[in-house]
Design a protein around this motif. Structure first.
Motif, mmCIF file in Angstrom:
data_model
loop_
_atom_site.group_PDB
_atom_site.id
_atom_site.type_symbol
_atom_site.label_atom_id
_atom_site.label_comp_id
_atom_site.label_asym_id
_atom_site.label_seq_id
_atom_site.Cartn_x
_atom_site.Cartn_y
_atom_site.Cartn_z
ATOM 1 N N CYS A 27 -7.915 3.141 9.287
ATOM 2 C CA CYS A 27 -6.849 2.131 9.367
ATOM 3 C C CYS A 27 -6.987 1.274 10.635
ATOM 4 C CB CYS A 27 -5.490 2.809 9.355
ATOM 5 S SG CYS A 27 -4.169 1.614 9.562
ATOM 6 N N CYS A 81 -4.346 -4.160 3.914
ATOM 7 C CA CYS A 81 -5.778 -4.426 3.727
ATOM 8 C C CYS A 81 -6.408 -3.481 2.705
ATOM 9 C CB CYS A 81 -6.513 -4.328 5.055
ATOM 10 S SG CYS A 81 -6.494 -2.671 5.769
ATOM 11 N N LEU A 82 -5.738 -2.375 2.425
ATOM 12 C CA LEU A 82 -6.179 -1.391 1.424
ATOM 13 C C LEU A 82 -7.466 -0.655 1.794
ATOM 14 C CD1 LEU A 82 -5.191 -3.459 -1.663
ATOM 15 C CD2 LEU A 82 -4.251 -1.245 -1.104
ATOM 16 N N THR A 94 0.866 -1.182 0.000
ATOM 17 C CA THR A 94 0.000 0.000 0.000
ATOM 18 C C THR A 94 0.902 1.232 0.000
ATOM 19 O OG1 THR A 94 -1.472 -1.299 1.386
ATOM 20 C CG2 THR A 94 -1.970 1.045 1.176
ATOM 21 N N CYS A 134 -7.472 1.978 3.540
ATOM 22 C CA CYS A 134 -7.138 3.394 3.368
ATOM 23 C C CYS A 134 -7.270 3.808 1.901
ATOM 24 C CB CYS A 134 -5.732 3.671 3.886
ATOM 25 S SG CYS A 134 -4.502 2.568 3.183
ATOM 26 N N CYS A 191 1.557 -2.001 8.719
ATOM 27 C CA CYS A 191 0.587 -2.052 7.623
ATOM 28 C C CYS A 191 0.328 -3.495 7.205
ATOM 29 C CB CYS A 191 1.085 -1.237 6.431
ATOM 30 S SG CYS A 191 -0.039 -1.346 5.039
HETATM 31 S S1 SF4 Z 1 -5.647 0.761 6.245
HETATM 32 FE FE1 SF4 Z 1 -3.966 1.135 4.847
HETATM 33 S S2 SF4 Z 1 -2.270 1.694 6.167
HETATM 34 FE FE2 SF4 Z 1 -3.788 0.784 7.481
HETATM 35 S S3 SF4 Z 1 -3.192 -1.379 7.552
HETATM 36 FE FE3 SF4 Z 1 -4.691 -1.215 5.913
HETATM 37 S S4 SF4 Z 1 -3.435 -0.894 4.100
HETATM 38 FE FE4 SF4 Z 1 -2.114 -0.472 5.834
#
Ligand code: SF4
Ligand code: SF4
Length: 456
Positions: A256, A273-274, A217, A276, A270
């Motif tokens: 997040c 999980c995407l 990410t 964000c 991180c």
């Molecule tokens: S939300 Fe974005 S920054 Fe947070 S863990 Fe998932 S991929 Fe990583």
């Protein structure tokens, strides 16, 4: 939601992956090929089942190949796509989504907004305490199901459901089941994503496997603008540089689950999980722009080129996996129909100055699913005969049998006046009455005394 934005969101693929992983992990212990499981490590039956082939503990020479293959696959996956496993298929992530997003947020309304994972529920309210208790109670039941599912990879379902009807005879099963259930409750309800950040060993090793071409990410700092300086100190909420596209809304930070700000750059916390990226897609989509956070490599952001999937490291891992997999196939094709260990006992016995006997202990194991009568023969020397056992013996399926074997000869096989003669033996052991031949070949030795010993 605008169609263009919807198309660019990852959440649908993520939930499909969660569904596939859950169904696979849940159903796999029930699937059998030729009466064997796809994966089972049974301490009870002392067997490893792999892709429908059963291996006994004495055949665990395959284990090193499997472990090497598993580690190579992890290295390959991490070098290519970072912590993709963590965000898309890890049971801990799936459990957290089920507990936090489905149970606590969607069903019970304990958390107000899915978009803000930083905000913990106000537990001073009595209604929230009740909702939390209900959520934990439901999770206790689900944890018991998940712990049973885990156990089925060590105690197959057909035994598991029989054993739990006799708790006193299977205390260890209950101790492990209870242990796994408590661990799942503790990890999912109380430890939360801290497990992924501080406790999971995989997160510790992954950083050494990354390179600049690893997919992860990534925040596009060229478009969005730098928010942190090189030392990781936050400069501002919204980049105050000309043409910076980041609005400073911090939707990506609030959503997040591991509570990080991806605009700081690659961080061990991180889990890929995407979420964000989806949050930013919605924000930027409303402005008619593409997301600032995408699943790509830092190098491709740097030089605006496509991700380099094929590079020295990834090709190297593919070649190494192919070599180990081929070795594994070759070794597993040499799996024997039954097991036999031969141990020679004392040197020899001379009877009536003409008959020489050698004794051995043969340890047989019937690895077949049926019971058979077994016997054996000396293939390469008609002068050496079997004194004991005088007739075939029965071995139940999966059982072992220790046989004291005495071989003898009445022919003078001495080749030296002074020294013993070592006569190589090819012993063929076999099951009687099997449809397809069940047999193994072993080498041993018959020791014949020097001629002078016989003439005494
Ligand atoms: S939300 Fe974005 S920054 Fe947070 S863990 Fe998932 S991929 Fe990583
Ligand atoms: S969601 Fe996008 S626009 Fe908002 S702060 Fe994060 S990167 Fe900037």
């Amino acid at each position: 939601m605008i169609d263009g934005i919807k198309k660019n969101l990852y959440f649908r693929q993520r939930y499909i992956m969660y569904g596939i992983t859950t169904i696979l992990l849940f159903c796999m212990p029930f699937i059998k090929i030729n009466g064997n499981h796809i994966f089972l490590l049974s301490f009870d039956h002392k067997q490893l089942h792999l892709l429908g082939v059963a291996f006994d503990m004495q055949e665990l020479y395959l284990m090193p190949f499997l472990l090497i293959l598993m580690f190579l696959a992890i290295f390959f996956m991490t070098t290519l796509a970072g912590r993709v496993w963590c965000g898309w298929a890890c049971p801990q992530t799936i459990f957290r989504v089920l507990y936090r997003d489905l149970l606590e947020t969607k069903i019970l309304g304990l958390r107000k907004r899915m978009e803000n994972r930083q905000l913990e529920p106000d537990m001073s309210l009595a209604t929230n305490k009740i909702k939390k208790a209900i959520a934990v109670l439901i999770w206790v039941v689900l944890s018991l199901v998940a712990a049973s599912n885990l156990m089925w990879y060590f105690v197959p379902p057909e035994d598991f459901f029989r054993y739990i009807q006799n708790p006193l005879e299977h205390k260890y099963l209950f101790i492990f089941l209870l242990g796994f259930t408590i661990a799942l409750i503790a990890i999912v309800v109380f430890i939360k994503e801290n497990f992924c950040i501080y406790m999971c060993p995989y997160s510790r090793v992954q950083s050494v496997l990354y390179d600049n071409d690893t997919i992860m990410t990534v925040y596009d700092y060229k478009r969005g603008g730098e928010v942190f300086d090189a030392k990781g100190i936050k400069l501002w909420k919204k980049p105050e540089v000309p043409n910076a596209e980041c609005t400073g809304c911090e939707a990506c930070v609030k959503i997040c689950p591991t509570h990080i700000d991806i605009r700081k750059g690659m961080q061990l916390e991180c889990i890929n999980c995407l979420e964000c990226s989806d949050a930013c897609t919605k924000v930027m989509g409303k402005l008619g722009k593409n997301t600032l956070i995408s699943w790509t490599s830092p190098q491709s952001i740097e030089d605006r080129q496509k991700v380099r999937y094929m590079r020295f490291k990834t090709i190297g891992y593919i070649v190494a996996m192919a070599v180990v997999f081929t070795a594994l196939l070759i070794m597993s094709s040499k799996k024997e129909d039954m097991l036999l260990n031969i141990n020679r006992q004392e040197l020899y016995t001379i009877r009536d100055n003409a008959r020489v006997e050698n004794s051995y202990v043969f340890l047989f194991q019937n690895t077949q699913k049926e019971t058979y009568d077994f016997y054996f023969e000396v293939e390469n020397n008609a002068d050496i005969k079997i004194k004991r056992p005088s007739k075939p013996f029965r071995i139940e399926s999966g059982e072992k049998s220790k046989q004291v074997v005495v071989l003898y000869t009445e022919v003078n096989l001495a080749q030296d006046e002074q020294k013993d003669t070592h006569i190589p033996l090819n012993i063929k052991a076999y099951a009687i009455g099997s449809e397809k031949p069940i047999e193994v070949l072993r080498k041993s030795v018959f020791i014949y005394p020097p001629s002078r010993a016989l003439h005494k």
